[in-house]
Design a protein around this motif. Structure first.
Motif, mmCIF file in Angstrom:
data_model
loop_
_atom_site.group_PDB
_atom_site.id
_atom_site.type_symbol
_atom_site.label_atom_id
_atom_site.label_comp_id
_atom_site.label_asym_id
_atom_site.label_seq_id
_atom_site.Cartn_x
_atom_site.Cartn_y
_atom_site.Cartn_z
ATOM 1 N N TRP A 96 12.624 -19.562 4.152
ATOM 2 C CA TRP A 96 13.978 -19.046 4.395
ATOM 3 C C TRP A 96 14.958 -20.156 4.752
ATOM 4 C CZ3 TRP A 96 12.982 -13.949 7.611
ATOM 5 C CH2 TRP A 96 12.378 -13.004 6.764
ATOM 6 N N GLY A 97 14.466 -21.294 5.244
ATOM 7 C CA GLY A 97 15.361 -22.406 5.530
ATOM 8 C C GLY A 97 15.938 -23.039 4.275
ATOM 9 N N ILE A 98 15.241 -22.878 3.164
ATOM 10 C CA ILE A 98 15.722 -23.455 1.901
ATOM 11 C C ILE A 98 17.002 -22.766 1.446
ATOM 12 C CG2 ILE A 98 15.167 -23.712 -0.557
ATOM 13 C CD1 ILE A 98 12.220 -24.002 0.306
ATOM 14 N N ALA A 99 17.091 -21.459 1.645
ATOM 15 C CA ALA A 99 18.223 -20.682 1.122
ATOM 16 C C ALA A 99 19.578 -21.130 1.674
ATOM 17 C CB ALA A 99 17.984 -19.197 1.379
ATOM 18 N N PRO A 100 19.767 -21.199 3.013
ATOM 19 C CA PRO A 100 21.091 -21.627 3.497
ATOM 20 C C PRO A 100 21.441 -23.054 3.093
ATOM 21 C CG PRO A 100 19.521 -21.442 5.316
ATOM 22 C CD PRO A 100 18.875 -20.824 4.123
ATOM 23 N N HIS A 101 20.448 -23.922 3.028
ATOM 24 C CA HIS A 101 20.712 -25.301 2.620
ATOM 25 C C HIS A 101 21.156 -25.343 1.157
ATOM 26 C CE1 HIS A 101 20.173 -29.602 1.977
ATOM 27 N NE2 HIS A 101 20.009 -29.753 3.279
ATOM 28 N N ALA A 102 20.491 -24.561 0.304
ATOM 29 C CA ALA A 102 20.857 -24.524 -1.114
ATOM 30 C C ALA A 102 22.238 -23.906 -1.306
ATOM 31 C CB ALA A 102 19.805 -23.748 -1.898
ATOM 32 N N ILE A 103 22.518 -22.838 -0.574
ATOM 33 C CA ILE A 103 23.830 -22.188 -0.683
ATOM 34 C C ILE A 103 24.940 -23.137 -0.251
ATOM 35 C CG2 ILE A 103 25.256 -20.325 0.246
ATOM 36 C CD1 ILE A 103 22.690 -18.620 0.376
ATOM 37 N N TRP B 160 18.330 -27.049 7.102
ATOM 38 C CA TRP B 160 17.602 -28.312 7.230
ATOM 39 C C TRP B 160 16.568 -28.260 8.351
ATOM 40 C CZ3 TRP B 160 18.648 -32.272 11.133
ATOM 41 C CH2 TRP B 160 17.926 -33.463 10.909
ATOM 42 N N TRP B 161 16.935 -27.715 9.501
ATOM 43 C CA TRP B 161 16.003 -27.593 10.626
ATOM 44 C C TRP B 161 14.757 -26.806 10.211
ATOM 45 C CZ3 TRP B 161 16.219 -28.108 16.284
ATOM 46 C CH2 TRP B 161 17.211 -28.975 16.714
ATOM 47 N N PHE B 162 14.975 -25.608 9.690
ATOM 48 C CA PHE B 162 13.843 -24.742 9.344
ATOM 49 C C PHE B 162 13.049 -25.300 8.164
ATOM 50 C CE2 PHE B 162 16.341 -21.685 11.764
ATOM 51 C CZ PHE B 162 15.352 -21.019 12.472
ATOM 52 N N MET B 163 13.736 -25.886 7.210
ATOM 53 C CA MET B 163 13.082 -26.362 5.992
ATOM 54 C C MET B 163 12.169 -27.562 6.277
ATOM 55 S SD MET B 163 14.983 -27.560 2.487
ATOM 56 C CE MET B 163 15.738 -29.000 3.270
ATOM 57 N N VAL B 164 12.675 -28.549 6.996
ATOM 58 C CA VAL B 164 11.934 -29.792 7.208
ATOM 59 C C VAL B 164 10.816 -29.616 8.238
ATOM 60 C CG1 VAL B 164 12.119 -32.187 7.958
ATOM 61 C CG2 VAL B 164 13.901 -31.199 6.520
ATOM 62 N N THR B 165 11.180 -29.145 9.439
ATOM 63 C CA THR B 165 10.150 -28.971 10.468
ATOM 64 C C THR B 165 9.212 -27.827 10.117
ATOM 65 O OG1 THR B 165 11.608 -29.863 12.191
ATOM 66 C CG2 THR B 165 9.757 -28.506 12.911
ATOM 67 N N GLY B 166 9.724 -26.802 9.442
ATOM 68 C CA GLY B 166 8.855 -25.719 8.996
ATOM 69 C C GLY B 166 7.785 -26.219 8.046
ATOM 70 N N GLN B 167 8.153 -27.139 7.125
ATOM 71 C CA GLN B 167 7.184 -27.708 6.200
ATOM 72 C C GLN B 167 6.093 -28.481 6.944
ATOM 73 O OE1 GLN B 167 6.936 -27.551 2.835
ATOM 74 N NE2 GLN B 167 5.193 -28.949 2.756
#
Length: 310
Positions: free
Chosen positions: A39-46, A70-77
């Motif tokens: 779900w972190g990818i979506a706001p970053h892409a938008i 970015w927070w959710f996408m990177v640390t989530g990964q």
């Protein structure tokens, strides 16, 4: 630059269906970190698409959208990688160090760049130079963080393959080797994708890096299911080979990880012909729970019993 976030958004939609179809029990760190990273990818892409189509549209709202993703996408990964590390690594000290590394980087990388991003967006010139420097630092450190975790997977998976060779002569016609090769190739691909992000950033192509990064993280999450399935298959195959009665192989499987299984198998063979056992046990720096001593004592008693019978 438009294609990267568009494909990433498509991957997000597909990943949500895969997650709901794959996870029977929707709980635990692996599930929630996977969901957060997706779900972190979506706001970053938008946010990337908005900036491309409306470059004049700036403000704290767009920055917040970028940073939240970015927070959710990177640390989530990174948490996704950590949450399945126990499949191949049982050393609790290393697992805790990996988790500490992830949490430490949250505070020393995420928080400063967040403050600098808001200051830069507000038009404060003093924030721009440190933002540009810290942007490159955080990209490099996050890259190294994922390389470290991936390297642990490769190292421990190779150790599991060695155990298969010790325990099974046929080795399922090279099945273990194909599993390790798959894990190695996939992790190499992931590292190469991350290297491209660093190259874009250090060559001054920041906008391309921002759009490309969101695609890379969505691809890495899709690859994740392939890695997870292979890890589960490998660990289960080793477990099946060591789940018989209390044979020498089964005793090796229950040894702590500071005992080398190959040398312990040699110790088993030495016990059968009455040779010495003192030098056949290998211990690492964590040999402090007395388990190795218990193994040696048990094997000495067995050797004495067999010598008496002979």
């Amino acid at each position: 630059m438009i294609a990267f976030p568009c494909v990433a958004l498509y991957n997000v939609v597909e990943l949500n269906f895969i997650i709901m179809a794959t996870f029977k029990r929707r709980s635990g760190l692996y599930f929630w970190s996977f969901l957060a990273a997706t779900w972190g990818i979506a706001p970053h892409a938008i946010a990337s698409l908005v900036q491309l189509f409306r470059p004049d549209l700036v403000g704290p709202g767009l920055v917040t959208l970028y940073l939240t993703g970015w927070w959710f996408m990177v640390t989530g990964q990174s948490l996704v990688l950590y949450s399945r590390l126990h499949l191949v690594l049982q050393n609790t000290k290393i697992l805790r160090l990996v988790l500490a590394m992830i949490l430490t980087n949250v505070f020393i990388l995420h928080l400063p760049i967040t403050i600098l991003a808001y200051g830069k967006d507000a038009g404060i010139k003093a924030f721009r130079p440190p933002y540009n420097v810290w942007e490159r630092i955080q990209i490099t450190i996050f890259f190294l963080q994922e390389v470290i975790i991936s390297s642990l997977y490769i190292y421990e998976a190779v150790k599991l393959m060695r155990m298969r060779r010790v325990f099974a002569l046929n080795d399922d016609k090279g099945r273990a080797r194909r599993l390790i090769l798959h894990l190695f190739i996939v992790n190499v691909i992931i590292v190469l994708l991350d290297i491209n992000i660093i190259l874009f950033e250090f060559t001054g192509l920041h906008n391309i890096q921002t759009s490309y990064k969101v695609l890379v993280y969505s691809v890495k999450l899709k690859i994740e299911f392939s890695i997870l399935n292979k890890l589960v298959e490998l660990t289960r195959s080793v477990s099946r080979m060591t789940s018989d009665n209390d044979t020498p192989v089964n005793r090796v499987a229950r040894l702590p990880e500071f005992v080398d299984p190959e040398r312990h198998m040699q110790m088993q063979n030495g016990a059968l012909d009455g040779s010495s056992l003192e030098n056949d046990i290998w211990t690492g720096p964590e040999a402090k729970q007395g388990t190795t001593t218990e193994v040696v004592v048990r094997e000495k008693e067995e050797a004495k019993r067999m010598s008496v019978e002979d």
